[in-house]
Design an enzyme around this catalytic site. Structure first.
Site, PDB file in Angstrom:
ATOM      1  N   TYR A   1     -37.901 -28.217   4.743  1.00 51.94           N
ATOM      2  CA  TYR A   1     -37.236 -27.294   4.069  1.00 51.94           C
ATOM      3  C   TYR A   1     -35.788 -27.909   4.026  1.00 51.94           C
ATOM      4  O   TYR A   1     -34.751 -27.781   2.963  1.00 51.94           O
ATOM      5  CB  TYR A   1     -37.003 -25.882   4.791  1.00 51.94           C
ATOM      6  CG  TYR A   1     -38.161 -24.987   4.536  1.00 51.94           C
ATOM      7  CD1 TYR A   1     -38.447 -24.489   3.394  1.00 51.94           C
ATOM      8  CD2 TYR A   1     -39.360 -25.106   5.456  1.00 51.94           C
ATOM      9  CE1 TYR A   1     -39.682 -23.668   3.379  1.00 51.94           C
ATOM     10  CE2 TYR A   1     -40.359 -24.517   5.357  1.00 51.94           C
ATOM     11  CZ  TYR A   1     -40.631 -23.877   4.122  1.00 51.94           C
ATOM     12  OH  TYR A   1     -41.787 -23.108   3.969  1.00 51.94           O
TER      13      TYR A   1
ATOM     14  N   GLU B   1     -46.753 -25.228  12.671  1.00 49.90           N
ATOM     15  CA  GLU B   1     -44.963 -25.309  13.011  1.00 49.90           C
ATOM     16  C   GLU B   1     -45.241 -24.924  14.564  1.00 49.90           C
ATOM     17  O   GLU B   1     -44.481 -24.159  15.122  1.00 49.90           O
ATOM     18  CB  GLU B   1     -44.294 -24.446  12.392  1.00 49.90           C
ATOM     19  CG  GLU B   1     -44.302 -25.081  10.856  1.00 49.90           C
ATOM     20  CD  GLU B   1     -43.160 -24.383  10.164  1.00 49.90           C
ATOM     21  OE1 GLU B   1     -42.657 -24.802   8.944  1.00 49.90           O
ATOM     22  OE2 GLU B   1     -42.719 -23.170  10.419  1.00 49.90           O
TER      23      GLU B   1
ATOM     24  N   GLU C   1     -45.707 -27.082   3.360  1.00 51.56           N
ATOM     25  CA  GLU C   1     -45.175 -25.983   2.782  1.00 51.56           C
ATOM     26  C   GLU C   1     -43.696 -26.774   2.264  1.00 51.56           C
ATOM     27  O   GLU C   1     -43.199 -27.617   2.887  1.00 51.56           O
ATOM     28  CB  GLU C   1     -44.428 -25.175   3.917  1.00 51.56           C
ATOM     29  CG  GLU C   1     -45.450 -24.028   4.243  1.00 51.56           C
ATOM     30  CD  GLU C   1     -45.049 -23.290   5.466  1.00 51.56           C
ATOM     31  OE1 GLU C   1     -43.708 -23.047   5.485  1.00 51.56           O
ATOM     32  OE2 GLU C   1     -45.830 -22.869   6.398  1.00 51.56           O
TER      33      GLU C   1
ATOM     34  N   HIS D   1     -51.142 -19.065  12.770  1.00 48.91           N
ATOM     35  CA  HIS D   1     -49.562 -19.234  12.198  1.00 48.91           C
ATOM     36  C   HIS D   1     -49.055 -18.235  12.805  1.00 48.91           C
ATOM     37  O   HIS D   1     -48.523 -17.214  12.236  1.00 48.91           O
ATOM     38  CB  HIS D   1     -49.726 -18.939  10.747  1.00 48.91           C
ATOM     39  CG  HIS D   1     -48.629 -19.236   9.907  1.00 48.91           C
ATOM     40  ND1 HIS D   1     -48.740 -20.124   8.812  1.00 48.91           N
ATOM     41  CD2 HIS D   1     -47.283 -18.718   9.943  1.00 48.91           C
ATOM     42  CE1 HIS D   1     -47.504 -20.362   8.197  1.00 48.91           C
ATOM     43  NE2 HIS D   1     -46.435 -19.582   9.173  1.00 48.91           N
TER      44      HIS D   1
ATOM     45  N   ASN E   1     -44.233 -29.804   6.760  1.00 49.77           N
ATOM     46  CA  ASN E   1     -43.608 -28.727   6.265  1.00 49.77           C
ATOM     47  C   ASN E   1     -41.871 -29.019   6.115  1.00 49.77           C
ATOM     48  O   ASN E   1     -41.600 -29.455   7.215  1.00 49.77           O
ATOM     49  CB  ASN E   1     -43.748 -27.530   6.964  1.00 49.77           C
ATOM     50  CG  ASN E   1     -44.899 -26.681   6.744  1.00 49.77           C
ATOM     51  OD1 ASN E   1     -45.677 -27.219   6.266  1.00 49.77           O
ATOM     52  ND2 ASN E   1     -45.321 -25.494   7.536  1.00 49.77           N
TER      53      ASN E   1
ATOM     54  N   ARG F   1     -53.561 -22.759   0.733  1.00 45.93           N
ATOM     55  CA  ARG F   1     -53.441 -23.015   2.131  1.00 45.93           C
ATOM     56  C   ARG F   1     -53.337 -21.522   2.476  1.00 45.93           C
ATOM     57  O   ARG F   1     -52.081 -20.851   2.172  1.00 45.93           O
ATOM     58  CB  ARG F   1     -52.285 -23.760   2.538  1.00 45.93           C
ATOM     59  CG  ARG F   1     -52.134 -23.826   3.936  1.00 45.93           C
ATOM     60  CD  ARG F   1     -51.004 -24.515   4.384  1.00 45.93           C
ATOM     61  NE  ARG F   1     -50.845 -24.486   5.798  1.00 45.93           N
ATOM     62  CZ  ARG F   1     -49.554 -24.444   6.501  1.00 45.93           C
ATOM     63  NH1 ARG F   1     -48.438 -24.277   5.909  1.00 45.93           N
ATOM     64  NH2 ARG F   1     -49.717 -24.287   7.898  1.00 45.93           N
TER      65      ARG F   1
END
Length: 430
Positions: free
Chosen positions: A280, A156, A339, A111, A278, A69
């Protein structure tokens, strides 16, 4: 086929900021403004991937991933609204190199690096940018859709709205607070228009990538529960429900979305072939202690943290995925973890080796969390590690290292870390 991959972004790795017709993006402008990035770092050179892409593809091939990606620089492909053949040639070389190495290319169209020329025309606060984004999508797909099956429109949109337009921490550096809400709608509208443009050019699969977080109230009090609900709406549901349900959640805590026009939600809700997620860390929210937003970040304590200070909560990924399935049911498309990774200090030892055991543990535990979510019935079809290379980490410059491969930013030498070897062995055993 399950996609095992790595992920990068154009401004974070490419460099060659003014070569072959590339024009400035908002991140070129922002990073060159004093005080915007740590130590004044910029992406002018970054990892020099523009010149070293073949070396980086070889690293991926050796690693054993079957997907990559990456993002395209809108400023390289279409500076000031005009197609740049040299920019398109670069991405064509990259795609062909990936395919020759047996790696599926998964490009992301946006992005965060909006061309400065588009920002000067109003940026994502302007509805017109959504239409120009669709034109850019059509231009790229016309060149590459015969070889690229899977596309991601946006990366995002919450973070770009919040950090770039509400808080001013990222490019373009606007601190509009709740007046940034039109940025959310126009990004989503641009996504929907780009879906149609991509499909018209032959794209087989179209996704969008959202940063998602499981939101937890700091206590069982009604005030903390209400604050957590308000935050969940802003971070998650604002960027999911228009896509999946063709409606916006209750935004009364933030103000009206006066920019929405008849027919917009039908465009935004164009069918998706997958949802990029994504992840985290989770977010713990309390009632606000002062006037302003209707929530306060209460932080998560008692767990390990990354070099960025982010809490490491692997089961939060399972919690998130199961929660999405419970909330959206049949409306939820297949999920790709686009991600997941961590920043660590990554200091080379006397022999030059980087023994990043904390990253190995992080990846292992999060992959196990994905498997638990699959066992609970969540349709997850891919996992991409952030990131292939240490790179320009936005406002943090070169101070946060997320890569499987260490980059010496003086010499640009690439050195695979212990986590690279661990993942290589893991993938070989799959």
């Amino acid at each position: 086929m399950f996609l095992w991959g790595t992920a990068t972004a154009a401004y974070q790795i490419e460099g060659a900021a003014s070569e072959d017709g590339r024009a400035p993006s908002i991140w070129d402008t922002f990073s060159h403004e004093p005080g915007r990035t740590r130590d004044g770092h910029t992406g002018d050179v970054a990892c020099d991937h523009y010149h070293r892409w073949a070396e980086d593809v070889a690293l991926m091939a050796e690693l054993g991933v079957n997907a990559y990606r990456f993002s395209l620089s809108w400023s390289r492909v279409q500076p000031d609204g005009v197609a740049n053949p040299k920019g398109l040639d670069f991405y064509e070389r990259l795609v062909d190199g990936l395919l020759a190495a047996g790696i599926t290319p998964v490009p992301t169209l946006f992005h965060w690096d909006l061309p400065q020329a588009e920002q000067d025309r109003g940026g994502w606060l302007s509805r017109d940018t959504a239409h120009r984004f669709a034109d850019y999508a059509a231009l790229v797909a016309e060149r590459l859709a015969d070889r690229v099956a899977m596309w991601i429109t946006l990366n995002e949109p919450f973070v770009h709205m919040a950090f770039g337009h509400a808080l001013g921490m990222h490019a373009p550096g606007q601190a509009l607070m709740v007046d940034a809400l039109p940025v959310a709608h126009h990004q989503l509208l641009g996504h929907g228009l780009a879906v149609d443009a991509l499909r018209a050019a032959g794209a087989e699969q179209v996704l969008i990538t959202n940063n998602c977080t499981p939101v937890r109230p700091a206590s069982d009090s009604a005030q903390d529960v209400a604050a957590a609900e308000a935050y969940d709406i802003l971070h998650n549901r604002l960027f999911l429900e228009p896509l999946l349900l063709a409606t916006y959640p209750d935004l009364s805590a933030y103000g009206p979305m006066d920019c929405v026009r008849d027919g917009d939600l039908a465009i935004i809700a164009a069918p998706l072939d997958g949802l990029g997620v994504n992840y985290y860390n989770p977010t713990r929210i309390a009632a606000p202690t002062e006037a302003g937003l209707p929530f306060a970040d209460a932080g998560i304590t008692g767990v390990p943290t990354t070099a960025f200070g982010w809490p490491v909560v692997p089961d939060g990924l399972r919690e998130l995925l199961v929660g999405l399935r419970a909330r959206y049911g049949p409306a939820l498309p297949p999920i790709y973890i686009t991600e997941n990774g961590c920043s660590q200090p990554d200091v080379p030892g006397p022999d030059g080796a980087i023994d990043d055991q904390a990253r190995i543990a992080f990846l292992d535990e999060h992959i196990q969390a994905v498997r638990r979510a699959q066992d609970e019935g969540v349709d997850v079809r891919g996992y991409f590690v952030w990131s292939l290379l240490d790179n320009f980490e936005w406002a943090e410059g070169y101070h946060q290292r997320f890569g499987l491969v260490h980059v010496d930013f003086e010499t640009l030498r690439r050195t695979p870390k212990a986590s690279y070897t661990w993942l290589k062995e893991f993938l070989a055993a799959c």
